[in-house]
Design a protein around this motif. Sequence first.
Motif, PDB file in Angstrom:
ATOM      1  N   THR A 503      -9.546 -17.708  99.805  1.00 50.00           N
ATOM      2  CA  THR A 503      -8.973 -18.945  99.345  1.00 50.00           C
ATOM      3  C   THR A 503      -7.904 -18.783  98.338  1.00 50.00           C
ATOM      4  O   THR A 503      -6.935 -19.200  98.433  1.00 50.00           O
ATOM      5  CB  THR A 503     -10.153 -19.761  98.479  1.00 50.00           C
ATOM      6  OG1 THR A 503     -11.202 -19.874  99.549  1.00 50.00           O
ATOM      7  CG2 THR A 503      -9.611 -21.260  98.061  1.00 50.00           C
ATOM      8  N   LEU A 504      -8.171 -17.672  97.249  1.00 47.11           N
ATOM      9  CA  LEU A 504      -7.111 -17.571  96.417  1.00 47.11           C
ATOM     10  C   LEU A 504      -6.115 -16.689  97.051  1.00 47.11           C
ATOM     11  O   LEU A 504      -4.735 -17.251  96.702  1.00 47.11           O
ATOM     12  CB  LEU A 504      -7.849 -16.517  95.340  1.00 47.11           C
ATOM     13  CG  LEU A 504      -6.607 -15.830  94.557  1.00 47.11           C
ATOM     14  CD1 LEU A 504      -6.105 -17.085  93.559  1.00 47.11           C
ATOM     15  CD2 LEU A 504      -7.348 -14.894  93.605  1.00 47.11           C
ATOM     16  N   ARG A 507      -3.776 -19.799  98.757  1.00 50.21           N
ATOM     17  CA  ARG A 507      -3.085 -20.614  97.503  1.00 50.21           C
ATOM     18  C   ARG A 507      -2.068 -19.719  96.882  1.00 50.21           C
ATOM     19  O   ARG A 507      -1.265 -20.371  96.325  1.00 50.21           O
ATOM     20  CB  ARG A 507      -4.174 -21.068  96.559  1.00 50.21           C
ATOM     21  CG  ARG A 507      -5.328 -21.869  97.058  1.00 50.21           C
ATOM     22  CD  ARG A 507      -6.357 -22.375  95.908  1.00 50.21           C
ATOM     23  NE  ARG A 507      -7.246 -23.220  96.731  1.00 50.21           N
ATOM     24  CZ  ARG A 507      -8.170 -24.142  96.128  1.00 50.21           C
ATOM     25  NH1 ARG A 507      -8.170 -24.039  94.650  1.00 50.21           N
ATOM     26  NH2 ARG A 507      -9.018 -24.894  96.451  1.00 50.21           N
ATOM     27  N   ARG A 672      -3.007 -17.472  87.705  1.00 50.85           N
ATOM     28  CA  ARG A 672      -3.922 -17.713  86.844  1.00 50.85           C
ATOM     29  C   ARG A 672      -4.594 -19.171  87.161  1.00 50.85           C
ATOM     30  O   ARG A 672      -5.504 -19.444  87.137  1.00 50.85           O
ATOM     31  CB  ARG A 672      -3.556 -17.533  85.383  1.00 50.85           C
ATOM     32  CG  ARG A 672      -4.815 -17.814  84.403  1.00 50.85           C
ATOM     33  CD  ARG A 672      -4.304 -17.576  83.078  1.00 50.85           C
ATOM     34  NE  ARG A 672      -4.085 -16.279  82.608  1.00 50.85           N
ATOM     35  CZ  ARG A 672      -2.915 -15.629  82.455  1.00 50.85           C
ATOM     36  NH1 ARG A 672      -2.008 -16.622  82.336  1.00 50.85           N
ATOM     37  NH2 ARG A 672      -2.948 -14.552  82.085  1.00 50.85           N
ATOM     38  N   GLN A 673      -3.487 -20.068  87.246  1.00 51.18           N
ATOM     39  CA  GLN A 673      -3.760 -21.551  87.649  1.00 51.18           C
ATOM     40  C   GLN A 673      -4.380 -21.658  88.950  1.00 51.18           C
ATOM     41  O   GLN A 673      -5.350 -22.274  89.004  1.00 51.18           O
ATOM     42  CB  GLN A 673      -2.561 -22.481  87.559  1.00 51.18           C
ATOM     43  CG  GLN A 673      -2.678 -23.720  87.751  1.00 51.18           C
ATOM     44  CD  GLN A 673      -3.824 -24.475  86.623  1.00 51.18           C
ATOM     45  OE1 GLN A 673      -3.445 -23.807  85.278  1.00 51.18           O
ATOM     46  NE2 GLN A 673      -4.690 -25.318  86.973  1.00 51.18           N
ATOM     47  N   ALA A 674      -3.973 -20.795  89.658  1.00 48.66           N
ATOM     48  CA  ALA A 674      -4.650 -20.801  91.280  1.00 48.66           C
ATOM     49  C   ALA A 674      -6.112 -20.248  91.095  1.00 48.66           C
ATOM     50  O   ALA A 674      -7.054 -20.621  91.939  1.00 48.66           O
ATOM     51  CB  ALA A 674      -4.063 -19.838  92.268  1.00 48.66           C
ATOM     52  N   TRP A 676      -8.164 -20.419  88.540  1.00 48.27           N
ATOM     53  CA  TRP A 676      -8.800 -21.308  87.662  1.00 48.27           C
ATOM     54  C   TRP A 676      -9.140 -22.605  88.489  1.00 48.27           C
ATOM     55  O   TRP A 676     -10.117 -23.346  88.100  1.00 48.27           O
ATOM     56  CB  TRP A 676      -8.308 -21.843  86.459  1.00 48.27           C
ATOM     57  CG  TRP A 676      -8.309 -20.646  85.390  1.00 48.27           C
ATOM     58  CD1 TRP A 676      -8.905 -19.489  85.267  1.00 48.27           C
ATOM     59  CD2 TRP A 676      -7.444 -20.549  84.095  1.00 48.27           C
ATOM     60  NE1 TRP A 676      -8.680 -18.682  84.232  1.00 48.27           N
ATOM     61  CE2 TRP A 676      -7.870 -19.369  83.383  1.00 48.27           C
ATOM     62  CE3 TRP A 676      -6.523 -21.263  83.518  1.00 48.27           C
ATOM     63  CZ2 TRP A 676      -7.151 -18.872  82.284  1.00 48.27           C
ATOM     64  CZ3 TRP A 676      -6.033 -21.046  82.245  1.00 48.27           C
ATOM     65  CH2 TRP A 676      -6.228 -19.855  81.498  1.00 48.27           C
ATOM     66  N   SER A 677      -8.219 -22.776  89.416  1.00 44.22           N
ATOM     67  CA  SER A 677      -8.757 -24.009  90.288  1.00 44.22           C
ATOM     68  C   SER A 677      -9.759 -23.635  91.194  1.00 44.22           C
ATOM     69  O   SER A 677     -10.463 -24.716  91.679  1.00 44.22           O
ATOM     70  CB  SER A 677      -7.594 -24.254  91.244  1.00 44.22           C
ATOM     71  OG  SER A 677      -7.076 -23.401  92.313  1.00 44.22           O
ATOM     72  N   ILE A 678     -10.240 -22.546  91.404  1.00 41.40           N
ATOM     73  CA  ILE A 678     -11.517 -22.085  92.096  1.00 41.40           C
ATOM     74  C   ILE A 678     -12.724 -21.722  91.283  1.00 41.40           C
ATOM     75  O   ILE A 678     -13.679 -22.074  91.515  1.00 41.40           O
ATOM     76  CB  ILE A 678     -11.263 -20.960  93.176  1.00 41.40           C
ATOM     77  CG1 ILE A 678      -9.830 -21.112  93.811  1.00 41.40           C
ATOM     78  CG2 ILE A 678     -12.498 -20.555  93.871  1.00 41.40           C
ATOM     79  CD1 ILE A 678      -9.463 -19.964  94.480  1.00 41.40           C
ATOM     80  N   GLU A 679     -12.267 -20.805  90.342  1.00 44.94           N
ATOM     81  CA  GLU A 679     -13.294 -20.335  89.102  1.00 44.94           C
ATOM     82  C   GLU A 679     -12.822 -20.554  87.784  1.00 44.94           C
ATOM     83  O   GLU A 679     -12.037 -19.870  87.215  1.00 44.94           O
ATOM     84  CB  GLU A 679     -13.640 -18.936  89.578  1.00 44.94           C
ATOM     85  CG  GLU A 679     -14.719 -18.333  88.876  1.00 44.94           C
ATOM     86  CD  GLU A 679     -16.219 -18.777  89.719  1.00 44.94           C
ATOM     87  OE1 GLU A 679     -17.319 -18.546  88.912  1.00 44.94           O
ATOM     88  OE2 GLU A 679     -16.140 -19.106  90.582  1.00 44.94           O
ATOM     89  N   PRO A 680     -13.080 -21.961  87.030  1.00 40.18           N
ATOM     90  CA  PRO A 680     -12.502 -22.338  85.918  1.00 40.18           C
ATOM     91  C   PRO A 680     -12.893 -21.009  84.894  1.00 40.18           C
ATOM     92  O   PRO A 680     -13.797 -20.416  84.785  1.00 40.18           O
ATOM     93  CB  PRO A 680     -13.336 -23.367  85.522  1.00 40.18           C
ATOM     94  CG  PRO A 680     -13.701 -23.992  86.752  1.00 40.18           C
ATOM     95  CD  PRO A 680     -14.085 -22.854  87.645  1.00 40.18           C
ATOM     96  N   GLN A 681     -11.487 -20.720  84.036  1.00 39.11           N
ATOM     97  CA  GLN A 681     -11.581 -19.612  83.063  1.00 39.11           C
ATOM     98  C   GLN A 681     -11.944 -18.213  83.330  1.00 39.11           C
ATOM     99  O   GLN A 681     -12.449 -17.747  82.615  1.00 39.11           O
ATOM    100  CB  GLN A 681     -12.442 -20.277  81.904  1.00 39.11           C
ATOM    101  CG  GLN A 681     -12.287 -21.831  81.338  1.00 39.11           C
ATOM    102  CD  GLN A 681     -12.632 -21.823  80.062  1.00 39.11           C
ATOM    103  OE1 GLN A 681     -13.842 -21.335  79.647  1.00 39.11           O
ATOM    104  NE2 GLN A 681     -12.446 -23.004  79.321  1.00 39.11           N
TER     105      GLN A 681
END
Length: 830
Positions: A503-504, A507, A672-674, A676-681
């Motif tokens: 997924t990452l 994206r 990093r935003q991609a 965190w959109s899947i696994e926050p922080q």
Amino acid sequence: MTTLLFDLRFGWRQLIKTPAFTIVAVLTLALGVGVNTAIFSVVDAVMLKPLPYPHPERLVSFLETQKERGFFSMSLADLQDYSHNRTLTGIAHIGDVLRNLTGSGAPERVPGTRASGNFFDVLEMRPRIGRGFTPRDDRFGAPHVIVLGDEFWRAHFGADPNIIGKQIRMDAEPYEVIGVMPPGFVSPAQFTEQDRLEYIIPDCYDPETVNDRGTMLDEGFARLKPGVSIQQARSEISGISARLEKAYPKTNAGRVVEIEPAREKLAAGSRTALLVLLGAVGLILLIACVNVANLLLARAMRQQREIAVRIALGARRSRVMRELLVQTGALALAGCSLGVLMAWWLTQYLIHLVPVGNVPRIGEAGLSLPVLLFAFVVCGGAVLLFGLAPAWIVSGADPQLALYGSGTRQTAGSGVMRWRSWLMAAEVALSLVLLIGAGLMLKSFLMLRGVGLGFEPERVVAMDISLPDHSPQPGASHHDGSGDGAKPAVDPEAVRRLQFFTTLANRVEAIPGVEAAAFGRFPLRGHWVSSYERQDRPLKNKEGDDPNQINLDSQMVSVDYFKTLHLQITEGRPFTPDDRVGAEPVIIVNQAFEHAYYPGSSAINRRLRRTGESDWRRIVGVAADAHYYGQDRKVNPAAFYAAAQVDAYPVAIHEFAVTSALPMGKLLPAVRQAVWSIEPQQPITRVRKLSESVSESQSNQRFQMSLLVLFASLALLLAVVGIYGVVAYSVEQRTSEIGIRIALGARQSWILGMVVRQSMTFALGGIAAGLAIAWLASRSLTGLLYDVKPLDFATYTVVCLLLAAAVCAAAWLPARRASLIEPIQALRHE
């Protein structure tokens, strides 16, 4: 004592009267002493200083190795047998670990050490507060415990004195804090790591891994029992190793244990380079001493008439020598003192210049008592030794000759000139040795830089994204795959990681400016090695006869991996989305594999499997060879797994790479935003361009080459200054003779040629001697050179021509001055 104090005062007054001579001599000595002391401080820290543990002389490394393997580690199953010995108090094993720290501020990826339960007992170290591990702590299924480093405890927990017993979360799992180490504690694994290891956790492996003799994990160290020699331990452990090889030929054939003093093992990778550098700066000190000896001879000759008068009036030769040696000693003291100050700065510079992790314990280098003793005793002694010759020569001058006029000027100085000419030849010889060493290292570095990588690193940014296990098996996540092992079952956590990275990648590839994204194992960022067998060459059943078992560098890669690295598939096809669990098991190999095992034919459609697996994997592609571990490492046969076939490989996916022309300041926030959109922080660590990793892989060679070139340049500078001084003094001594020659019709060009020719005669003798010394000394560089022979004809030729040109240039200026002498002035010269 009174006489000595008088001599000291008199000597200082004499030196103050000639400030130019004193300043030049002191600076020359300070340069030689400074570089020697700085390099020796590093040698002392790395090779001589005891390790910071109780009874360090009894601490030894304990590592298994096998033929044709490029790494050292150990089998935990073998370790159980080795533990039954009479020479060691214990054998511990350690490895590196990375964990996500959560619940204490922003999520952070923190490096640490994983160790066996007897880690603290073998080291004989204890936490400052709390306790260390017990044998129960590293058992499979035991509650998680952790011992914190002092700096980590202070930085993340405010030096909380009540930290013992509290829970912290590492990879989303609770760990009970049971201890905090003393300030400055360093794990044996820390010395060669780039990042500081902040904590220690028990090494908990599952029973299958513990009992699998084919799985090679971790490094080991042990402690000798009091009164036991290392030879006794080697003999006993070798006997156990031989019994294991006989009992388990398939896994233990050719496997041996290496036991070395821990300090020597730690310094082994740096020893040759440091000794070469120490030898190089030793040559600089000798050249500096030769220069000072020349200066002392020139100065003493100017005092010759004064000394002759004193001898004529009854002064003993020993008295005159003592005064001259006291002056030399004063110069040595001043030069050593200034050199020590210079060495302090140079040492700090070296600490920051040395590539991180390449020279263990270099951070401990400093002006310790042994280093200061080296500076003042060894370096100062060398200066005094070279001061003996000038003192002996001048104190033995004939008073009658010295008291005559100018007619005896040449005669009085002829013996001195012979000495100075021989010293000049010695300077040339010593400089040549250093220049040849620097030339070989420079050529080696250029050859290394010219090696094609096989992939394009320039626009590739790699990073670590290590997902914590949501429902881990205790110890399972510790398996790093750096060895052989049985085929793992399909792990739900492996499937979850695959889904995350797939997924990452989708994206990130949608980000404008991104060309490709992939996950897997990337160059210069780690690897694992496994044992394989080929279907068309089945294993023999005869005991010990296992010709088909081969070791391959292994990677698991996503579909766009080869596209991201611009790594060519020369035959067959790359992986596709259809290569997943349930589909035909496939694998890709490199050209080195094909050339090694199928010379003259194709590897496509041949079949491989990891030792212990049941399924054969069809070779569907051949990738171009690539230098995955640095340009100085040969390309080994390698295998690539499809990352989507998660049942095929034992390592966890955690590396991600992006090919993009975007600047890091724009690319990294978008990635990093991609994430965190899947696994926050989720933290992202070890972010680096592959081009930077390639440059870092050359850093050791670059460092060694740079220092040798610097030292060779200093040696050449000192030699040129010394040669200029000798020729200038010679011209001064022969002023009357040259004036007569000019008056009798000698042309300026002839005078110029005569002076330069005489200088070159001694210089060529020095070059010949230097070539002989370099021929012997260059062999010590063998282990430091890449694709360059120690006796490289081109390097020797260029260096000899360069040095000859430098000598000619140094002699030309005083020769030019001699050719312009006016005969009338020369004949009046006294």
